[in-house]
Structure formats: structure tokens, C-alpha cells
Design a protein around this motif. Structure first.
Motif, PDB file in Angstrom:
ATOM      1  N   THR A  79       0.810  -1.224   0.000  1.00  0.00           N
ATOM      2  CA  THR A  79       0.000   0.000   0.000  1.00  0.00           C
ATOM      3  C   THR A  79       0.842   1.272   0.000  1.00  0.00           C
ATOM      4  OG1 THR A  79      -0.121  -0.054   2.421  1.00  0.00           O
ATOM      5  CG2 THR A  79      -1.905  -1.132   1.198  1.00  0.00           C
ATOM      6  N   GLY A  80       2.127   1.154   0.334  1.00  0.00           N
ATOM      7  CA  GLY A  80       2.964   2.345   0.352  1.00  0.00           C
ATOM      8  C   GLY A  80       4.367   2.025   0.834  1.00  0.00           C
ATOM      9  N   VAL A  81       5.169   3.060   1.004  1.00  0.00           N
ATOM     10  CA  VAL A  81       6.552   2.878   1.417  1.00  0.00           C
ATOM     11  C   VAL A  81       7.005   4.094   2.218  1.00  0.00           C
ATOM     12  CG1 VAL A  81       7.482   3.920  -0.704  1.00  0.00           C
ATOM     13  CG2 VAL A  81       8.883   2.292   0.598  1.00  0.00           C
ATOM     14  N   ASN A  82       7.805   3.854   3.258  1.00  0.00           N
ATOM     15  CA  ASN A  82       8.502   4.907   3.988  1.00  0.00           C
ATOM     16  C   ASN A  82       9.958   4.888   3.521  1.00  0.00           C
ATOM     17  OD1 ASN A  82       6.159   5.331   5.570  1.00  0.00           O
ATOM     18  ND2 ASN A  82       6.792   3.691   6.958  1.00  0.00           N
ATOM     19  N   ILE A  83      10.498   6.042   3.161  1.00  0.00           N
ATOM     20  CA  ILE A  83      11.852   6.100   2.601  1.00  0.00           C
ATOM     21  C   ILE A  83      12.724   7.016   3.452  1.00  0.00           C
ATOM     22  CG2 ILE A  83      13.252   6.646   0.582  1.00  0.00           C
ATOM     23  CD1 ILE A  83      10.772   6.235  -1.146  1.00  0.00           C
TER      24      ILE A  83
END
Length: 265
Positions: A53-57
Motif C-alpha cells: 500500500t505504500g513505502v517509507n523512505i
């Protein structure tokens, strides 16, 4: 993050919260030939949605995290237990189209370091044969390995003759032109040939970064060997015994003192 050449660690700031009931796993994006800075990507999904559903970078250059929602056109569940590759400014990792077909739905998911560009790349094997991605000689490589003997016997009852022949062959593919996303067959070897030389079944464990050589891990005898694809020669490297690993990564020395922190040091 740790530099294995020096044993020095860099602490990362706390990452954004994980959604309740969800899971999250991290991958490193780092190319010392380009920069000493690195990124850490933490992909997330939820129990209700079994696809990314998403990504933290995290960026070592800014010292901060950013959050991005997935921009994939398809619903894809990521494999948490397989290696990833950072190439052309994008992180590549295995995924499976959701819902699962189990035949030809394995893909590579690629995401850039701003979390704005998301792509999918079809893999040459199609189905769930044992696949590895790595960089070698400046190109993205993909290897497939037939499943272990017991599993193959079960699958043979359900597959056509043509499919059985494909399943019994290990293949190595190279993406010489990254822009075209076209895979070129580089080498293939039948399971019968492997077994006639070694006496046991092997799976591809890793690629040599500079040569036409792959490393193979045995299913049964816990032995790591190298295979020279050009000359079709095997060389026994080491008996793994209790040191067997799920992932094998060739060691490439990093000559800088440590990973760069937010201050560039």
C-alpha cells in the motif's frame, strides 16, 4: 545501518508508525560506485489488503523519512524473504500479482528513491520456480531453478509435457538494455546434467559480480559450489553445515570509512 567492512553502525531516526495489524519490512538502496549516501525503504501493507500500500523512505542525505502511497497500477504482494537490487536509481524486488494465479504472476517491482515512480517488470520464468535477481557485469540478471525433487514430482502430475521440460531446466537471463526491459537468455543447464556431475540437486544462490559465474546451494548436502557458465565447470567452495543461510550475498569491499550520515560524514 552497518558497514560490514568496518563494523561501524549508523543509527536511523524513528520511522513512521506502522498501521494497526499491518506488516512492514525494510530494504537497503545503496551504490558505493555512485555515492556514499544510502536509502532505506520500508514497504507496508495491511491485514485487510494483502498487497503493498505504500513505502517509507529514509535518506542519509536529509536524515529524514518521507511517506509515499503506492503508485502501482496493479495489486502486488511483495516477497519478504528474497533479495532486492538497487539499479538505475531504483530498488527492484520480487512481487506477486494479487490475487495469486501461481503460474505466471511473478514480477519485479521497481520504485525510485522519491517514491514517485513505481514500475513492474515481468520475469522470464513466469511462474514460481526459484528465482534470484542480482547485478553482474553492470547488468540486471535473473536466474531460475527447478523446484526440489519432491515438489517436482507433485507438479508433474498437473503440468503438460512442455511445461515439465521447462521446469527441469535452470536458466540465467540478462537485461542488457534496461530501457527496453527485455530479458536475453544467457545460459541454461538441465537438472539431469547438474545431477550427473554433482549427484544432488542445487538451486541458484548468488551471482559473481564480475564474471559469468553463479553460486549454487545444495538442497540436501549443505554444500556451496561455484559454476562457471562459460566453461560449464563446478568448484566446491565450502560445506555449510550449521551455517546454512536463506540468502547469499557476494562480499564486495567498501573502501570508504562508513555509510554517509545526514551530515555527509
Amino acid at each position: 545501518m552497518c558497514n560490514p567492512a568496518t563494523g561501524r553502525w549508523v543509527d536511523l531516526p524513528p520511522h513512521p508508525e506502522v498501521p494497526p495489524g499491518g506488516r512492514i519490512f525494510a530494504r537497503l538502496a545503496f551504490d558505493p560506485a555512485v555515492s556514499s549516501h544510502f536509502h532505506v525503504l520500508q514497504f507496508k501493507d495491511s491485514q485487510q489488503k494483502e498487497y503493498v500500500t505504500g513505502v517509507n523512505i529514509y535518506s542519509s542525505q536529509t536524515g529524514a523519512w518521507i511517506c509515499r502511497e503506492s503508485r502501482l497500477a496493479e495489486k502486488i504482494s511483495l516477497f519478504t524473504g528474497l533479495a532486492s537490487v538497487f539499479f538505475h536509481g531504483m530498488l527492484h524486488l520480487h512481487g506477486l500479482l494479487y490475487p495469486m494465479n501461481m503460474e505466471d504472476d511473478v514480477v519485479l517491482v521497481a520504485v525510485d528513491m522519491d517514491g514517485q515512480v513505481w514500475n513492474t517488470i515481468r520475469v522470464p520464468s513466469g511462474g514460481l520456480s526459484f528465482g534470484r535477481i542480482r547485478l553482474s557485469q553492470g547488468c540486471l540478471h535473473y536466474a531460475t531453478t527447478p523446484l526440489a525433487t519432491d515438489d517436482k514430482k507433485k507438479k508433474k502430475r498437473k503440468k503438460k509435457k512442455k511445461q515439465k521440460k521447462k521446469e527441469n531446466t535452470s536458466t540465467v537471463w540478462c537485461m542488457k538494455d534496461y530501457d527496453s526491459k527485455e530479458w536475453v537468455l544467457k545460459h541454461s543447464v538441465s537438472n539431469d546434467e547438474l545431477r550427473s556431475i554433482t549427484g544432488v540437486d542445487y538451486k541458484v544462490a548468488a551471482f559473481h559480480p564480475d564474471r559469468d559465474t553463479i553460486f549454487l546451494d545444495s538442497y540436501d548436502v549443505d554444500t556451496l559450489v561455484s559454476y562457471d557458465m562459460q566453461h560449464r565447470k563446478f568448484h566446491r567452495i565450502h560445506s555449510l553445515r550449521g551455517n546454512r543461510a536463506t540468502l547469499f550475498v557476494p562480499y564486495v569491499p567498501l573502501f570508504s570509512d562508513s555509510f554517509a550520515g545526514a551530515d555527509g560524514q
